[in-house]
Design an enzyme around this catalytic site. Sequence first.
Site, mmCIF file in Angstrom:
data_model
loop_
_atom_site.group_PDB
_atom_site.id
_atom_site.type_symbol
_atom_site.label_atom_id
_atom_site.label_comp_id
_atom_site.label_asym_id
_atom_site.label_seq_id
_atom_site.Cartn_x
_atom_site.Cartn_y
_atom_site.Cartn_z
ATOM 1 N N GLU A 157 -0.853 -5.886 8.782
ATOM 2 C CA GLU A 157 -0.063 -4.995 9.734
ATOM 3 C C GLU A 157 -0.682 -5.349 11.033
ATOM 4 O O GLU A 157 -1.868 -5.234 11.275
ATOM 5 C CB GLU A 157 0.158 -3.675 9.361
ATOM 6 C CG GLU A 157 0.752 -3.248 8.114
ATOM 7 C CD GLU A 157 0.715 -1.746 7.965
ATOM 8 O OE1 GLU A 157 0.374 -0.792 8.761
ATOM 9 O OE2 GLU A 157 1.431 -1.156 6.848
ATOM 10 N N LYS A 185 -1.109 -9.454 3.040
ATOM 11 C CA LYS A 185 -0.091 -9.113 3.858
ATOM 12 C C LYS A 185 -0.950 -8.004 4.814
ATOM 13 O O LYS A 185 -1.648 -7.317 4.188
ATOM 14 C CB LYS A 185 1.146 -8.320 3.596
ATOM 15 C CG LYS A 185 2.110 -7.643 4.445
ATOM 16 C CD LYS A 185 3.451 -7.420 4.113
ATOM 17 C CE LYS A 185 3.485 -6.082 3.381
ATOM 18 N NZ LYS A 185 3.173 -4.891 4.496
ATOM 19 N N ASP A 223 0.859 -1.209 -0.053
ATOM 20 C CA ASP A 223 0.015 0.233 0.017
ATOM 21 C C ASP A 223 0.822 1.371 -0.045
ATOM 22 O O ASP A 223 0.333 2.519 0.080
ATOM 23 C CB ASP A 223 -1.079 -0.119 1.189
ATOM 24 C CG ASP A 223 -0.452 -0.156 2.771
ATOM 25 O OD1 ASP A 223 0.707 -0.177 2.704
ATOM 26 O OD2 ASP A 223 -0.983 0.077 3.496
ATOM 27 N N SER A 224 2.245 1.089 -0.099
ATOM 28 C CA SER A 224 3.099 2.271 -0.277
ATOM 29 C C SER A 224 2.873 2.977 -1.564
ATOM 30 O O SER A 224 3.332 4.034 -1.705
ATOM 31 C CB SER A 224 4.337 1.514 -0.272
ATOM 32 O OG SER A 224 4.747 0.485 -1.154
ATOM 33 N N ASP A 276 -1.085 -6.376 -0.495
ATOM 34 C CA ASP A 276 -1.351 -5.725 1.020
ATOM 35 C C ASP A 276 -2.824 -5.494 1.188
ATOM 36 O O ASP A 276 -3.536 -5.014 0.407
ATOM 37 C CB ASP A 276 -0.629 -4.066 1.312
ATOM 38 C CG ASP A 276 0.557 -4.152 2.073
ATOM 39 O OD1 ASP A 276 0.798 -5.367 2.662
ATOM 40 O OD2 ASP A 276 1.412 -3.318 1.935
ATOM 41 N N GLU A 324 9.827 -4.197 10.276
ATOM 42 C CA GLU A 324 10.105 -2.699 9.579
ATOM 43 C C GLU A 324 10.493 -2.184 10.724
ATOM 44 O O GLU A 324 9.918 -1.834 11.685
ATOM 45 C CB GLU A 324 8.701 -1.939 9.003
ATOM 46 C CG GLU A 324 9.056 -0.737 8.499
ATOM 47 C CD GLU A 324 8.196 -0.242 7.424
ATOM 48 O OE1 GLU A 324 7.102 -0.969 7.040
ATOM 49 O OE2 GLU A 324 8.187 0.882 7.046
HETATM 50 O O1 KIV Z 1 3.615 -1.080 1.516
HETATM 51 C C1 KIV Z 1 4.823 -1.640 1.610
HETATM 52 O O2 KIV Z 1 5.391 -1.377 0.262
HETATM 53 C C2 KIV Z 1 5.448 -2.242 2.401
HETATM 54 C C3 KIV Z 1 6.816 -2.736 2.426
HETATM 55 C C4 KIV Z 1 7.467 -1.264 2.690
HETATM 56 C C5 KIV Z 1 7.124 -3.486 3.502
HETATM 57 O O3 KIV Z 1 4.727 -2.574 3.508
#
Ligand code: KIV
Length: 261
Positions: free
Chosen positions: A115, A113, A44-45, A83, A178
């Site tokens: 968090e 993924k 989600d970056s 994510d 992280e």
């Molecule tokens: O969103 C993302 O790119 C991430 C990485 C920085 C691990 O969660």
Amino acid sequence: MKITVSSLKEKKLSKDKITMLTAYDFAYSQIIDSCGIDIILVGDSLGMVFCGYENTLPVTLDQMIYHTKAVVNGRTNSLVVIDLPFLTYHVSIERSIENAGRAIKESGAEIVKLEGGVTMAKTIKAIVDASIPVMGHIGLTPQSIHQMGGFKVQKERDKLLSDAKAVEDAGASAIVLECIPESIAKEITDSLTIPTIGIGAGKYCDGQVLVINDLIGVFDRFTPKFVKKYTNIKANIQNAVNDYINEVKSGKFPDDQHTFK
Ligand code: KIV
């Protein structure tokens, strides 16, 4: 050889370091897959490096699915992780399973993924019980940016160890660490049977992940200490665009070679 979720534990056992990079579209996915990257993370970056948001909070599940479909189309062997964005797995267990299911069904990714540690253990277990593999993510968790008071290194050893253990016990297949001190990341890595994938967590993790836009130097709004820029693609693009502008203005482009007669 195709990387699967079960390849991850095998890699930890054989001490074969896992490589993971983000990608958000077909072209980047094709390029990094062709280099033999193990895992492509549609993180989600993308909210920050693709859309230019201040943080990852505004990203929606529809955006994640849209980008992940493009990434899946570009990969051959890499494992694709999607994510789950903010508030898609926080409201109830039922909604979390539905959203994780949508993410996998509609995008073609193989693992989600999310968090959080101890507080997310029940949710992780429920998603795994629905036959959806999960990758955990602890330490600096950008979706909790306001609660954490900014992008800061997380140093509470006992909390980090119990978060990591809770994620493993809940059935996750791997875990991202992280922004945590190297010594704590080593302790976690040594104590878990699932692989740890570090970003700003030092060299003892079972694998490493970076954001592709950071690694190739196209995102420079800010650069965290853990980012190594392997090239400066921004400068290359600027040079090419400047050449194009100059050639159009001077009449050098298009020349005969690029013109139908
Ligand atoms: O969103 C993302 O790119 C991430 C990485 C920085 C691990 O969660």
